[in-house]
Design an enzyme around this catalytic site. Sequence first.
Site, PDB file in Angstrom:
ATOM      1  CE  LYS A  22      -3.778  -0.479   2.311  1.00  0.00           C
ATOM      2  NZ  LYS A  22      -4.251  -0.866   3.640  1.00  0.00           N
ATOM      3  NE  ARG A  91      -5.338   3.357   3.671  1.00  0.00           N
ATOM      4  CZ  ARG A  91      -5.417   3.561   2.371  1.00  0.00           C
ATOM      5  NH1 ARG A  91      -4.820   4.618   1.822  1.00  0.00           N
ATOM      6  NH2 ARG A  91      -6.060   2.710   1.620  1.00  0.00           N
ATOM      7  N   GLY A 100      -8.159  -6.947   4.128  1.00  0.00           N
ATOM      8  CA  GLY A 100      -9.064  -7.077   5.264  1.00  0.00           C
ATOM      9  C   GLY A 100      -8.505  -7.837   6.451  1.00  0.00           C
ATOM     10  CG  MET A 102      -2.899  -7.142   9.297  1.00  0.00           C
ATOM     11  SD  MET A 102      -1.193  -6.806   8.939  1.00  0.00           S
ATOM     12  CE  MET A 102      -1.273  -6.407   7.224  1.00  0.00           C
ATOM     13  NE  ARG A 335      -5.621  -4.762  -3.888  1.00  0.00           N
ATOM     14  CZ  ARG A 335      -6.231  -4.705  -2.723  1.00  0.00           C
ATOM     15  NH1 ARG A 335      -5.536  -4.643  -1.611  1.00  0.00           N
ATOM     16  NH2 ARG A 335      -7.538  -4.750  -2.639  1.00  0.00           N
ATOM     17  CG  HIS A 451      -8.848 -34.452   5.579  1.00  0.00           C
ATOM     18  ND1 HIS A 451     -10.097 -34.818   5.130  1.00  0.00           N
ATOM     19  CD2 HIS A 451      -8.119 -35.581   5.664  1.00  0.00           C
ATOM     20  CE1 HIS A 451     -10.122 -36.134   4.968  1.00  0.00           C
ATOM     21  NE2 HIS A 451      -8.937 -36.624   5.285  1.00  0.00           N
ATOM     22  CB  SER A 780      11.626 -42.674 -18.185  1.00  0.00           C
ATOM     23  OG  SER A 780      10.409 -42.024 -17.905  1.00  0.00           O
ATOM     24  CB  CYS A 848       6.925 -41.282 -17.283  1.00  0.00           C
ATOM     25  SG  CYS A 848       7.639 -42.635 -16.345  1.00  0.00           S
ATOM     26  CE1 TYR A 868       9.795 -38.640 -21.410  1.00  0.00           C
ATOM     27  CE2 TYR A 868      11.884 -38.716 -22.579  1.00  0.00           C
ATOM     28  CZ  TYR A 868      10.899 -39.349 -21.842  1.00  0.00           C
ATOM     29  OH  TYR A 868      11.021 -40.671 -21.542  1.00  0.00           O
TER      30      TYR A 868
HETATM   31  P1  ADP Z   1      -7.457  -2.474   3.479  1.00  0.00           P
HETATM   32  O1  ADP Z   1      -6.034  -2.791   3.521  1.00  0.00           O
HETATM   33  O2  ADP Z   1      -8.301  -3.444   4.266  1.00  0.00           O
HETATM   34  O3  ADP Z   1      -7.959  -2.267   2.089  1.00  0.00           O
HETATM   35  P2  ADP Z   1      -7.301   0.375   3.788  1.00  0.00           P
HETATM   36  O4  ADP Z   1      -6.115   0.850   4.507  1.00  0.00           O
HETATM   37  O5  ADP Z   1      -7.277   0.465   2.327  1.00  0.00           O
HETATM   38  O6  ADP Z   1      -7.659  -1.080   4.272  1.00  0.00           O
HETATM   39  O7  ADP Z   1      -8.509   1.216   4.335  1.00  0.00           O
HETATM   40  C1  ADP Z   1      -9.821   0.878   4.088  1.00  0.00           C
HETATM   41  C2  ADP Z   1     -10.592   2.029   3.536  1.00  0.00           C
HETATM   42  O8  ADP Z   1     -10.477   3.161   4.388  1.00  0.00           O
HETATM   43  C3  ADP Z   1     -10.076   2.547   2.217  1.00  0.00           C
HETATM   44  O9  ADP Z   1     -10.577   1.813   1.168  1.00  0.00           O
HETATM   45  C4  ADP Z   1     -10.618   3.956   2.192  1.00  0.00           C
HETATM   46  O10 ADP Z   1     -11.930   3.945   1.711  1.00  0.00           O
HETATM   47  C5  ADP Z   1     -10.603   4.338   3.642  1.00  0.00           C
HETATM   48  N1  ADP Z   1      -9.469   5.214   3.869  1.00  0.00           N
HETATM   49  C6  ADP Z   1      -8.212   4.904   4.196  1.00  0.00           C
HETATM   50  N2  ADP Z   1      -7.451   6.000   4.283  1.00  0.00           N
HETATM   51  C7  ADP Z   1      -8.255   7.044   4.000  1.00  0.00           C
HETATM   52  C8  ADP Z   1      -8.058   8.449   3.897  1.00  0.00           C
HETATM   53  N3  ADP Z   1      -6.862   8.997   4.101  1.00  0.00           N
HETATM   54  N4  ADP Z   1      -9.114   9.210   3.587  1.00  0.00           N
HETATM   55  C9  ADP Z   1     -10.319   8.666   3.361  1.00  0.00           C
HETATM   56  N5  ADP Z   1     -10.564   7.357   3.424  1.00  0.00           N
HETATM   57  C10 ADP Z   1      -9.551   6.558   3.752  1.00  0.00           C
HETATM   58 MG    MG Z   2      -7.806  -0.905   0.860  1.00  0.00          MG
END
Ligand code: ADP
Ligand code: MG
Length: 897
Positions: A22, A91, A100, A102, A335, A451, A780, A848, A868
């Site tokens: 990020k 973040r 999602g 962390m 990303r 499993h 083989s 094989c 091969y």
């Molecule tokens: P994740 O890694 O789970 O995607 P993010 O760090 O991207 O979490 O944060 C989740 C959401 O929080 C982002 O998609 C964005 O909508 C909101 N967000 C994060 N930083 C900002 C910011 N500086 N201003 C406004 N919204 C933010």
């Molecule tokens: Mg995000």
Amino acid sequence: MTRYVYDFAEGGKDMAGLLGGKGANLAEMVRMGLPVPPGFTVTTDACREYLETGRVPGELDRQVHEHLTALERAAGRRLGQESDPLLLSVRSGARYSMPGMMETILDIGLNDQSVLGLARATGSERFAWDSYRRLVQMFGSTVMGVDGTLFEDALARLKEECGAADDTRLDAPELVSLVRQYKDLTEESTGEAFPQEPAEQLRRAILAVFASWNGDRARIYRRREHIPGHLGTAVTVQTMVFGNLGPDSGSGVAFTRDPASGRPGAYGDYLANAQGEDVVSGVRDAVPVQELERTDPGSFALLLDHMRRLEARYRDLCDIEFTVERGTLWLLQTRVGKRTSRAAFAIAAQLAQEGLITMEEALLRVDGEGLSRLMFPRFAASATTEVLARGIPASPGAAVGAAVFDSAEAVRRSAEGEKVVLVRQETSPDDLPGMMAAEAVLTSRGGKTSHAAVVARGMGKVCVCGADGITVEEHLFLTASDTVREGTVISVDGSEGFVYLGAAPLADSAVMNHLESGSPEPGDDSPQVVRDVHRMLTQADAARRLEVRANADTPEEAARARRFGAQGIGLCRTEHMFLGERRPLVEAMILAQTDGERETALAALLPHQRLDFTAIFEAMDGAPVTIRLLDPPLHEFLPDRAEVAVKAARREERGEPLGEYDRKLLAAVTRMDESNPMLGLRGVRLGLVVPGLVEMQTRAVAEAVVARVRAGGDPRPEIMVPLVGTVEELVLVREEVERVWGLVMSEAGMNVACPVGTMIELPRAALTAGRIARSAAFFSFGTNDLTQTTWGFSRDDVEAAFFSAYLDKGIFDVSPFETIDREGVGRLIEIAVSEGRRARPGLTVGVCGEHGGDPRSVHYFHRAGLDYVSCSPFRVPVARLEAGRAALRPAPEGEGD
Ligand code: ADP
Ligand code: MG
Ligand code: MG
């Protein structure tokens, strides 16, 4: 002095190891001049140090303070000041995306004073208190450890009291009261008041993000995805922008191309008057991002333009998060986006066509696993089928059946002819009968190595696992909105991980149809996916050094292998030719007591074998066909010992004498009973102790060759001796083969060559490969047996019994029967290749075992210098693709970087 903090302007996309994905990508966007709210990133180094020592690195506080001051100066506002406060988001962002897993905390800097300042500055009291309640909720649950459902319950109660359909309907006074409730809640459950000091909020939020790296969710996810636990997360601190400032604001997510089909254009969701995860969390229904074009054409046009630039920069599909604040567009994340297999092929082909990447790069962007998914039948995508759940696509294919919740029920219903899907929280060896009876397996827990996943893949059953959106109970499972009871028909898509309600319509795989047609070029009316796959396969064929052959025992399989692009047969097992209606002939051979009886039995088998080989040579005309002499223990061709014994005992009880045949049979099965057949009388050992067997098989091959040559064909026979442990065994069998071959050829007045080689499937053979090579025209590697004998694993016994436990404990991260064990089995292969070639320069070496069709193993075989790989016909396209990729890629993924 260690550098722990980097301003966005100082980073770039290649710094994901230090700044997390990020942070690195935000920095890249800043570099490109895209509208990104300013901020800085705390490095993964800081996180690692904190997690290892339990102490905040001394320098960290100072550096954060320094960067914060710079940020404040540039903004002309201070964090949490009383009028028009600067607010921040904190973040998480690791090197590998863990969506999602962390924590993120928004609106840092709000307190009882600054909330008023924010209201004044924006002219919206409602917005200010909405932001404050979000902060207390996120900070309370993430940093202070308050149970998050308490907040949710309080919100739900308030909405009900006020008759508000969703959170946007709550007005300012109502939100003021919600904030009070949230703060009380926090204090009650932690004994500590919600902190009012903005700097303290920031510091604690950063440390909480560090700590979330070791949270349960994140750990489980890492284990499942094989992400190393020591990497740590970076923390990005960023100026807030607000999507919840009213109807002219909003937040969204978008892809630069459709991640399902690959079609270009903006794909995603947008939600007006929303912040953060609102758009993905389903609090309100989002609309397609195209709607923005209607409500805010300026922002939409900019969004498209930014997306085009991002694609050009990343040279790949990008996925972005954005926010519109009162008509101003901000980018918050990008990303390289995840995509379906079908989209992967489409996008790679398009990007190459657009000149953004080369064809070689395009080939590296797709993979064999994706190709194999495209070869299975699929559910025809339809808007009307309801998605019940999404999980990990663990074993590909599409299956429809009635949901059942225990193994016995699965067995019972399937015995009555009903198709069933076994649904379990997770499976154990007790569920095996049910798994075998079911069309598909669905679990709510467990990853790719659970499993359920391992066993289903082994059986070729469709499997979706870890569908954590469902709750499995005794006779039903629950989703967010449905209850699915026993007997309800569901559809499981093991290729993409979806579960649908009802019987979703099935569609043939267009890719499979094309391959089956054997036509070299797709027709003009072929679907796009067929043309995309074809381009990649063509590219792979041009790039690869490894030849690809097929394991095929019948003319039909040989023909299919050829249509799929096989360049020969690397393993033709003759034992299948001894089964079915020919079994009695084999039995007669085994029971024979005199040379005469044996010769008669063998003579009866000979014409059948000859016809088999003739047809296979015809299907593979002009290409090598490697025929393996009989390999399995002979008792596999006799009735079950217990059955024979019981029958005999019953007769005796009744006082009836045993017939001559039954007596012989009983004697034979008793004599041949082995306590460990895998290591018993089989392979080359059979040829050495059953008189006439090698002669008969050789004669059948040679006569088939003669027949094909007379018919104008071009047969290319090779004879392969299995389970050789020492060169002496090979020498003896080989002399016999050459003697018979010479006889048949001179009788026919022909001189077709037949190289005689050996399988290397015992450690001893690998270790003495130099000696063996002097008598072998080729090697083989039989990697199935070589893996069994190297590990001392009896595959049939160990896989279901304890492999999932081994995988769980991390003893290996993939079954050695699935992907070659480089360290052990690979070592033997390397010894055998180098000593074999030293003794006989130019020795042809192939593989094989089933590994020949496994993508990661193919890369290994390429690097090990093999000539091969040979695999099942259906895996041939996969092997071609991966062999091409292996030739282009210096070090494959997952092998150190
Ligand atoms: P994740 O890694 O789970 O995607 P993010 O760090 O991207 O979490 O944060 C989740 C959401 O929080 C982002 O998609 C964005 O909508 C909101 N967000 C994060 N930083 C900002 C910011 N500086 N201003 C406004 N919204 C933010
Ligand atoms: Mg995000
Ligand atoms: Mg073998």
